[in-house]
Write a protein that holds these residues in place. Structure first.
Motif, PDB file in Angstrom:
ATOM      1  N   LEU A 214     -13.760   1.541   2.784  1.00 25.28           N
ATOM      2  CA  LEU A 214     -12.709   2.214   2.012  1.00 25.28           C
ATOM      3  C   LEU A 214     -12.518   3.656   2.487  1.00 25.28           C
TER       4      LEU A 214
ATOM      5  N   LEU B 104      -9.122   5.258   4.205  1.00 25.83           N
ATOM      6  CA  LEU B 104      -8.433   6.346   3.502  1.00 25.83           C
ATOM      7  C   LEU B 104      -8.316   7.612   4.352  1.00 25.83           C
TER       8      LEU B 104
ATOM      9  N   GLU C 113      -9.044   9.714  -5.024  1.00 27.38           N
ATOM     10  CA  GLU C 113      -8.516   8.386  -4.670  1.00 27.38           C
ATOM     11  C   GLU C 113      -9.650   7.474  -4.194  1.00 27.38           C
ATOM     12  N   LEU C 114     -10.557   7.999  -3.406  1.00 28.22           N
ATOM     13  CA  LEU C 114     -11.706   7.211  -2.946  1.00 28.22           C
ATOM     14  C   LEU C 114     -12.571   6.787  -4.137  1.00 28.22           C
TER      15      LEU C 114
ATOM     16  N   LEU D 279      -7.960  13.262  -2.056  1.00 26.02           N
ATOM     17  CA  LEU D 279      -8.498  12.130  -1.296  1.00 26.02           C
ATOM     18  C   LEU D 279      -9.822  11.650  -1.889  1.00 26.02           C
TER      19      LEU D 279
ATOM     20  N   GLN E 204     -10.802   3.912  -5.915  1.00 34.32           N
ATOM     21  CA  GLN E 204     -10.920   2.669  -5.157  1.00 34.32           C
ATOM     22  C   GLN E 204     -12.336   2.092  -5.247  1.00 34.32           C
TER      23      GLN E 204
END
Length: 172
Positions: A123, A127, A148-149, A145, A152
């Motif tokens: 992942l 990304l 978002e990681l 970022l 996920q």
């Protein structure tokens, strides 16, 4: 011979009308008797309607509540162990590199056995790879970022991972 006398009156027998009264006084007396009764009936009817409406509204409020019941929020996960992931070098745009190391904050529910970190690396590579050095160097973009990681990872690990920490972040 006795003379019989008949009186024709519009009122009730023994009422307020007297013999020899005019027809107009008889008509108004009859209407005056009906008017208070009619007003009382109307007021009673309005009171009954108001009570029924208020009672229905109170019943609806108590039975149905303030709207659809909101589900109770899930309790926040309790932090467990932190698992470090080996740093990896990622290709950025224009021949630059990013050395990325991270640690996964696990939930208490995971227990002793740490999950496989290969999915987390996959992942992160998907990304961060291919971005410009300006994108990954900007603190605001880096935070976005990372968030978002983390999102996920929470979806992928289904409640086993609650957060991610960047432990190694070097651009070249």
């Amino acid at each position: 011979m006795p003379i019989e006398q008949r009186v024709v009156a519009g009122g009730k027998i023994g009422g307020a009308n007297k013999i020899g009264g005019s027809a107009s006084s008889t008509a108004t007396a009859g209407q005056d008797d009906d008017a208070p009764k009619s007003k009382k009936k109307k007021l009673l009817l309005l009171a009954v309607v108001a009570v029924v409406l208020l009672g229905g509204g109170a019943a609806a409020y108590l039975l149905l509540g303030k709207g659809p019941a909101e589900p109770e929020p899930e309790p926040a996960p309790v932090a467990g162990a932190v698992v470090e992931v080996e740093p990896v070098s990622l290709n950025l745009a224009d021949g630059h590199y990013l050395r990325l190391g991270m640690a996964l904050q696990l939930t208490e529910d995971v227990g002793e056995e740490a999950p496989d970190t290969a999915r987390a690396l996959d992942l992160a590579i998907a990304l961060f790879s291919g971005r410009t050095i300006a994108e990954v160097s900007d603190p605001a973009n880096r935070e976005a970022l990372t968030a978002e990681l983390a999102h996920q990872l929470q979806e992928t690990y289904e409640g086993e991972v609650m957060d991610v920490y960047l432990t190694n972040y070097v651009t070249q």
